[in-house]
Design a protein around this motif. Structure first.
Motif, PDB file in Angstrom:
ATOM      1  N   UNK A  77       4.965  -4.576  -9.185  1.00  0.00           N
ATOM      2  CA  UNK A  77       3.449  -4.687  -8.571  1.00  0.00           C
ATOM      3  C   UNK A  77       3.461  -6.046  -8.054  1.00  0.00           C
ATOM      4  N   UNK A  78       2.188  -6.190  -7.445  1.00  0.00           N
ATOM      5  CA  UNK A  78       1.988  -7.513  -6.604  1.00  0.00           C
ATOM      6  C   UNK A  78       1.189  -8.597  -7.232  1.00  0.00           C
ATOM      7  N   UNK A  79       0.707  -8.287  -8.502  1.00  0.00           N
ATOM      8  CA  UNK A  79      -0.078  -9.370  -9.169  1.00  0.00           C
ATOM      9  C   UNK A  79       0.595 -10.825  -9.577  1.00  0.00           C
ATOM     10  N   UNK A  80       1.917 -10.801  -9.847  1.00  0.00           N
ATOM     11  CA  UNK A  80       2.481 -11.855 -10.060  1.00  0.00           C
ATOM     12  C   UNK A  80       2.462 -12.749  -8.797  1.00  0.00           C
ATOM     13  N   UNK A  81       2.846 -12.212  -7.474  1.00  0.00           N
ATOM     14  CA  UNK A  81       2.695 -12.758  -6.153  1.00  0.00           C
ATOM     15  C   UNK A  81       1.144 -13.275  -6.166  1.00  0.00           C
ATOM     16  N   UNK A  82       0.081 -12.644  -6.358  1.00  0.00           N
ATOM     17  CA  UNK A  82      -1.408 -13.120  -6.322  1.00  0.00           C
ATOM     18  C   UNK A  82      -1.671 -14.313  -7.082  1.00  0.00           C
ATOM     19  N   UNK A  83      -1.049 -14.205  -8.478  1.00  0.00           N
ATOM     20  CA  UNK A  83      -1.316 -15.558  -9.241  1.00  0.00           C
ATOM     21  C   UNK A  83      -0.468 -16.664  -8.634  1.00  0.00           C
ATOM     22  N   UNK A  84       0.879 -16.407  -7.995  1.00  0.00           N
ATOM     23  CA  UNK A  84       1.519 -17.552  -7.352  1.00  0.00           C
ATOM     24  C   UNK A  84       0.475 -18.173  -6.104  1.00  0.00           C
ATOM     25  N   UNK A  85       0.016 -17.247  -5.321  1.00  0.00           N
ATOM     26  CA  UNK A  85      -0.817 -17.814  -4.271  1.00  0.00           C
ATOM     27  C   UNK A  85      -1.674 -18.306  -4.751  1.00  0.00           C
TER      28      UNK A  85
END
Length: 326
Positions: free
Chosen positions: A130-138
């Motif tokens: 998923x992309x949610x960890x990238x969203x949190x990082x951003x």
């Protein structure tokens, strides 16, 4: 006397009698005693932890900046948490099962990687699907950039090490944020978030404060530090644990920004610095917990939808099989 024995042995107040402490006008006495009481209660809670996971969570929840979201005033969108997000964040902090994972488990849904859910979200926080960890990082990256701007400096997002005059391991390596400090030197920042109750880290995190943080910092330092230092720059690995504990490096960074921002103030430098650092801790905490909750909710919802599709496909295949048999 039951409070006095909690003071650190090297405290200048340790030699005072209990009656002296009660009538003392010593500045900072209330803060010192309160800290000693809280530390004693924390140590007692650690001793009562039933397993490594509980101890690791407790250590992480009591780290720098971890409780900021609990006392943040919702004066704008960056500190305003919805009821669902606040409820999820509080349950994570207390070590209680979180609703999104419980609902997914009830429908026998599994993660996109094929692994089953657990009631506390440990797998989802550690899984790369998923992309949610990238969203949190951003989100954390933008939050740190905002703090740098509030300190009166100019952040630059995602410049490559080559653009900064460094020689990276890979030509595409880039930092999340960089800025020129008051001393004229460039400081590069790269954000990383690690889950201390993941199976890989839970044992070490249960026995030492910030054990998972240290591992995350070492990884970032190994990747970026030498190239930045060789180029004459500074590097800050902005590491945080899922439950909100930030590294000591980040704490010193925030205090340094606050000192720079308030150095032109006429008076009350220390008071203003404390207020600024407190505000920034709350911004970071609210941002982290918001994205934690979104990660759990969206991943669980995606798993439920996938499970529903599988059920529909199974029903269709069964119907086709029955027709063929007839």
């Amino acid at each position: 006397e039951s409070v006095k024995h909690l003071l650190p042995p090297d405290s200048h107040l340790a030699s005072h009698t209990a009656s002296d402490l009660l009538v003392s006008a010593q500045p900072g006495l209330q803060s010192l005693l309160t800290h000693a009481i809280h530390k004693h209660q924390h140590d007692q809670m650690l001793q009562r932890c039933s397993d490594d996971r509980a101890a690791a969570r407790l250590r992480s929840c009591t780290g720098p900046g971890a409780a900021g979201f609990l006392s943040a005033i919702p004066y704008d969108q960056d500190t305003r948490l919805s009821s669902t997000i606040m409820r999820t964040a509080v349950r994570l902090r207390l070590g209680l099962p979180v609703s999104p994972c419980q609902s997914a488990m009830a429908t026998a849904a599994s993660c996109g990687c094929g692994r089953p859910f657990d009631p506390f979200g440990d797998h989802l926080f550690d899984c790369n699907s998923g992309c949610q960890r990238n969203d949190r990082h951003a989100g954390l990256k933008h939050c740190i950039a905002r703090i740098i701007r509030q300190a009166g400096l100019s952040p630059h997002p995602e410049r490559t090490l080559v653009e900064l005059g460094a020689t990276p391991q890979c030509t595409g390596d880039r930092l999340d944020v960089d800025f020129v400090g008051a001393d004229g030197n460039v400081t590069g920042i790269d954000v990383t978030c690690i889950h201390p109750t993941a199976p890989s880290y839970v044992h070490s995190s249960a026995s030492r404060n910030g054990a998972a943080l240290h591992l995350a910092e070492v990884r970032k330092m190994t990747k970026y530090a030498k190239a930045m230092i060789d180029a004459g720059h500074h590097f800050l690995p902005a590491a945080v644990e899922t439950y909100g504990r930030w590294s000591g490096r980040v704490a010193r960074f925030l205090h340094g920004l606050a000192k720079y921002r308030t150095e032109t103030a006429i008076a009350n430098h220390e008071f203003l610095q404390t207020r600024l650092v407190d505000k920034w801790w709350k911004l970071l905490s609210c941002n982290l917990q918001t994205h934690n909750a979104i990660l759990l909710i969206s991943r669980a919802a995606a798993a439920d939808r996938a499970a529903a599709r599988r059920t529909e496909e199974e029903v269709c295949l069964t119907d086709l099989y029955v027709r063929d048999c007839v």
